[in-house]
Write a protein that holds these residues in place. Sequence first.
Motif, PDB file in Angstrom:
ATOM      1  N   THR A 190      -0.660   2.718 -27.610  1.00 12.82           N
ATOM      2  CA  THR A 190      -0.099   3.432 -26.460  1.00 12.82           C
ATOM      3  C   THR A 190       1.215   2.824 -25.984  1.00 12.82           C
ATOM      4  O   THR A 190       2.130   3.550 -25.582  1.00 12.82           O
ATOM      5  N   GLY A 191       1.311   1.504 -26.024  1.00 15.96           N
ATOM      6  CA  GLY A 191       2.511   0.838 -25.540  1.00 15.96           C
ATOM      7  C   GLY A 191       3.699   0.908 -26.477  1.00 15.96           C
ATOM      8  O   GLY A 191       4.765   0.353 -26.182  1.00 15.96           O
ATOM      9  N   LEU A 192       3.559   1.598 -27.617  1.00 16.56           N
ATOM     10  CA  LEU A 192       4.646   1.691 -28.589  1.00 16.56           C
ATOM     11  C   LEU A 192       5.698   2.729 -28.224  1.00 16.56           C
ATOM     12  O   LEU A 192       6.709   2.843 -28.923  1.00 16.56           O
ATOM     13  N   GLY A 193       5.467   3.518 -27.170  1.00 17.41           N
ATOM     14  CA  GLY A 193       6.361   4.625 -26.857  1.00 17.41           C
ATOM     15  C   GLY A 193       7.814   4.228 -26.762  1.00 17.41           C
ATOM     16  O   GLY A 193       8.699   4.913 -27.294  1.00 17.41           O
ATOM     17  N   VAL A 194       8.098   3.104 -26.126  1.00 19.06           N
ATOM     18  CA  VAL A 194       9.490   2.694 -25.947  1.00 19.06           C
ATOM     19  C   VAL A 194      10.136   2.355 -27.294  1.00 19.06           C
ATOM     20  O   VAL A 194      11.332   2.605 -27.515  1.00 19.06           O
ATOM     21  N   VAL A 195       9.350   1.797 -28.225  1.00 19.75           N
ATOM     22  CA  VAL A 195       9.884   1.458 -29.551  1.00 19.75           C
ATOM     23  C   VAL A 195      10.114   2.731 -30.370  1.00 19.75           C
ATOM     24  O   VAL A 195      11.105   2.843 -31.099  1.00 19.75           O
ATOM     25  N   VAL A 196       9.197   3.684 -30.247  1.00 20.36           N
ATOM     26  CA  VAL A 196       9.367   4.966 -30.934  1.00 20.36           C
ATOM     27  C   VAL A 196      10.640   5.662 -30.434  1.00 20.36           C
ATOM     28  O   VAL A 196      11.428   6.200 -31.220  1.00 20.36           O
ATOM     29  N   ALA A 197      10.835   5.649 -29.124  1.00 16.05           N
ATOM     30  CA  ALA A 197      12.031   6.273 -28.557  1.00 16.05           C
ATOM     31  C   ALA A 197      13.293   5.586 -29.051  1.00 16.05           C
ATOM     32  O   ALA A 197      14.299   6.241 -29.363  1.00 16.05           O
ATOM     33  N   LEU A 198      13.257   4.263 -29.148  1.00 17.31           N
ATOM     34  CA  LEU A 198      14.426   3.522 -29.612  1.00 17.31           C
ATOM     35  C   LEU A 198      14.750   3.871 -31.060  1.00 17.31           C
ATOM     36  O   LEU A 198      15.912   4.087 -31.419  1.00 17.31           O
ATOM     37  N   ARG A 199      13.725   3.964 -31.895  1.00 16.49           N
ATOM     38  CA  ARG A 199      13.980   4.314 -33.301  1.00 16.49           C
ATOM     39  C   ARG A 199      14.494   5.752 -33.423  1.00 16.49           C
ATOM     40  O   ARG A 199      15.352   6.041 -34.269  1.00 16.49           O
ATOM     41  N   ALA A 200      13.973   6.647 -32.584  1.00 18.98           N
ATOM     42  CA  ALA A 200      14.448   8.033 -32.621  1.00 18.98           C
ATOM     43  C   ALA A 200      15.935   8.108 -32.321  1.00 18.98           C
ATOM     44  O   ALA A 200      16.661   8.929 -32.906  1.00 18.98           O
ATOM     45  N   GLY A 201      16.408   7.250 -31.432  1.00 20.37           N
ATOM     46  CA  GLY A 201      17.829   7.235 -31.120  1.00 20.37           C
ATOM     47  C   GLY A 201      18.654   6.506 -32.150  1.00 20.37           C
ATOM     48  O   GLY A 201      19.697   6.988 -32.600  1.00 20.37           O
ATOM     49  N   ASP A 202      18.172   5.313 -32.567  1.00 23.21           N
ATOM     50  CA  ASP A 202      18.954   4.483 -33.484  1.00 23.21           C
ATOM     51  C   ASP A 202      19.019   5.083 -34.890  1.00 23.21           C
ATOM     52  O   ASP A 202      20.085   5.092 -35.528  1.00 23.21           O
ATOM     53  N   ALA A 203      17.876   5.553 -35.387  1.00 22.36           N
ATOM     54  CA  ALA A 203      17.822   5.999 -36.778  1.00 22.36           C
ATOM     55  C   ALA A 203      18.227   7.453 -36.957  1.00 22.36           C
ATOM     56  O   ALA A 203      18.751   7.832 -38.004  1.00 22.36           O
ATOM     57  N   PHE A 204      17.981   8.272 -35.924  1.00 22.68           N
ATOM     58  CA  PHE A 204      18.183   9.713 -36.099  1.00 22.68           C
ATOM     59  C   PHE A 204      19.146  10.317 -35.080  1.00 22.68           C
ATOM     60  O   PHE A 204      19.384  11.526 -35.097  1.00 22.68           O
ATOM     61  N   GLY A 205      19.674   9.494 -34.164  1.00 28.23           N
ATOM     62  CA  GLY A 205      20.680   9.965 -33.227  1.00 28.23           C
ATOM     63  C   GLY A 205      20.189  10.953 -32.196  1.00 28.23           C
ATOM     64  O   GLY A 205      20.992  11.734 -31.659  1.00 28.23           O
ATOM     65  N   LEU A 206      18.908  10.938 -31.870  1.00 23.51           N
ATOM     66  CA  LEU A 206      18.384  11.879 -30.881  1.00 23.51           C
ATOM     67  C   LEU A 206      18.831  11.468 -29.483  1.00 23.51           C
ATOM     68  O   LEU A 206      18.823  10.287 -29.127  1.00 23.51           O
TER      69      LEU A 206
END
Length: 383
Positions: free
Chosen positions: A219-235
Amino acid sequence: MTHDGAGGATRVALYAGGFIGPFGGGMVTVLIPELRDAFDVSSSAASVALTAYLVPFAALQLVSGTLGERFGRARATRVAFVVYALASLWAAVAGAFAPFLIARALQGAANAFTTPLVLAALADATPEAALGRTMGTFAAVQTAGVVGAPLVGGLAGALDYRLAFVVAAVAALILAWMSPGGGAARQRVKAERPRFVEALTPRTRWTAAAAFLAYLGVTGLGVVVALRAGDAFGLGPTERGLLLAGFGAAGVVAGRPAGGLTDRRGAVGVAVVGAAGCVVLVPLLGIVDQWEGLALVWLVTGVASALLWAGLNVLTVGAAPANRGGAVSVIGAFKFAGNALAPVSWLALYDTSAELAFAGAGGVCVLLAATVTRAGRAAQTRA
């Protein structure tokens, strides 16, 4: 939902009581700019509004369930909802930042009493054969609070941020009037006067460890998922928010069916299946090469999490029959501790390697599955 013998209005109030806890904590997440402008403080200072709520909410949960059992669930939840309502109104009218933070702290302190006692009351009102479905529904309602809080906060912020606190106050006053908690349980508590040590059964300790690991590794991974979505895919922020919401939406939809499966297959088995699913899914979050894949894996992880929490909630409410509310609050405190530690832990690894961060979280899920199994075997004896 009358199959489990509880009155309809009482049951609705109990579920609503589960909703308001995560809602109260998360509704200011999207209001940081409005709070910054209203109180003429920096963005980092405005974010203390989250900390001011969460610190007393977490700390008091170590003892709030036991105190509520001793004073009576109905009385304790009623007082807590009234305090929450008054604190919300204070936050709405506060003209300076310091009083606003005090009001937020009182909100967190009040919700530390409502959440464990409401869950304990639901368990008392539900026959054993339907307990899984009830716990799954409660988990779905809490997830809805997590998902809905930024939405309601954002809608209110578009008009006036104070409206979010007024809405929360009105909801709490309605819940106080409906008095969730149960008279029978209240009379039993008065006679038995549960002690804190009675909440610390072996099953409580193992379930608390499992809850800690579930939030740390999933559950606490949300912030890391959001960071990867921005860094890797430019969302952008809107796209990242929608991607993250998939986890919560999956939990809302899957919560009640997962609870029904728990009734049929057993709490430990269903929770282990959910944990095992996370063992496979969480490392994939670090290696998928398209944002659509990231979104899909995170959504399916939400389904696995629903299975996990349907089982864990059943183990939680059965951990200490002599002090059910106390056990629920202790486990809740450890759950929050895992949530608080997750961003610090995984972001440090993420700076080195995204794959390493998510692989580490997957390793935690392996330990989680083993801990859930141990919690199921632990005896429900008094400490």
